[in-house]
Design an enzyme around this catalytic site. Sequence first.
Site, PDB file in Angstrom:
ATOM      1  N   ASP A  31       0.857  -1.193   0.000  1.00 16.93           N
ATOM      2  CA  ASP A  31       0.000   0.000   0.000  1.00 16.93           C
ATOM      3  C   ASP A  31       0.892   1.243   0.000  1.00 16.93           C
ATOM      4  OD1 ASP A  31      -3.226   0.486   0.862  1.00 16.93           O
ATOM      5  OD2 ASP A  31      -1.847   2.184   0.984  1.00 16.93           O
ATOM      6  N   ASN A  87     -12.619  -2.784   2.984  1.00 16.36           N
ATOM      7  CA  ASN A  87     -13.520  -1.635   3.041  1.00 16.36           C
ATOM      8  C   ASN A  87     -14.594  -1.841   1.975  1.00 16.36           C
ATOM      9  OD1 ASN A  87     -12.042  -0.340   5.087  1.00 16.36           O
ATOM     10  ND2 ASN A  87     -10.600   0.475   3.597  1.00 16.36           N
ATOM     11  N   GLN A  94     -13.941   2.927   1.325  1.00 13.01           N
ATOM     12  CA  GLN A  94     -13.457   2.334   0.070  1.00 13.01           C
ATOM     13  C   GLN A  94     -13.268   3.428  -0.975  1.00 13.01           C
ATOM     14  OE1 GLN A  94     -15.934  -0.796  -1.595  1.00 13.01           O
ATOM     15  NE2 GLN A  94     -14.364  -1.366  -3.102  1.00 13.01           N
ATOM     16  N   VAL A  96     -11.164   2.500  -3.995  1.00 11.10           N
ATOM     17  CA  VAL A  96     -10.899   1.795  -5.256  1.00 11.10           C
ATOM     18  C   VAL A  96     -11.919   0.662  -5.362  1.00 11.10           C
ATOM     19  CG1 VAL A  96      -9.217   0.518  -6.621  1.00 11.10           C
ATOM     20  CG2 VAL A  96      -8.430   2.354  -5.098  1.00 11.10           C
ATOM     21  N   HIS A 100     -10.252  -5.616  -3.061  1.00 11.16           N
ATOM     22  CA  HIS A 100      -8.896  -5.837  -2.575  1.00 11.16           C
ATOM     23  C   HIS A 100      -8.954  -6.028  -1.077  1.00 11.16           C
ATOM     24  CE1 HIS A 100      -9.801  -1.565  -2.539  1.00 11.16           C
ATOM     25  NE2 HIS A 100      -9.056  -1.484  -1.449  1.00 11.16           N
ATOM     26  N   HIS A 102      -6.867  -5.552   2.459  1.00 13.17           N
ATOM     27  CA  HIS A 102      -5.727  -4.960   3.155  1.00 13.17           C
ATOM     28  C   HIS A 102      -5.208  -6.006   4.147  1.00 13.17           C
ATOM     29  CE1 HIS A 102      -6.640  -0.609   2.173  1.00 13.17           C
ATOM     30  NE2 HIS A 102      -7.831  -1.137   1.971  1.00 13.17           N
TER      31      HIS A 102
END
Length: 115
Positions: A31, A87, A94, A96, A100, A102
């Site tokens: 990240d 998220n 969120q 994006v 995905h 994290h």
Amino acid sequence: MTEPSIFSRILAGDIPGEILFETDRVFVIRDIAPQAPVHLLVIPKTEQYRNVTELAASDPSLLAEMVAAAQQLADNHADGEFRLVFNTGAGAGQTVFHVHAHVLAGQLTEQSVGA
Ligand code: AMP
């Protein structure tokens, strides 16, 4: 046609980003704004799922592969323990809309939420 997500552009090599790990179906990057000593993103190569709810409903084996990758990353980059954050929705942080996970590990604090 919608624009490719930022993650798809990294995967394609259109913008810089180090891919730490990949399989046929997922890849991993650091990240850019880490919230913990280890903060990695596990991302499906497909961007057809906007969030984890869509992914779980349509391809649970891909979600399971993301969780397995997270464990492997925590084993290799920390002590094997980790926080996994998805998220889901702009109101939840969120930004994006290409699903995905994290992976947060290392010395975590209550602030290490991955938002
Ligand atoms: P979310 O807010 O849950 O949608 O997560 C998106 C994450 O992508 C954020 O934690 C950002 O810091 C991260 N991010 C955005 N652009 C990049 C990039 N070019 N390389 C790595 N991570 C990024």
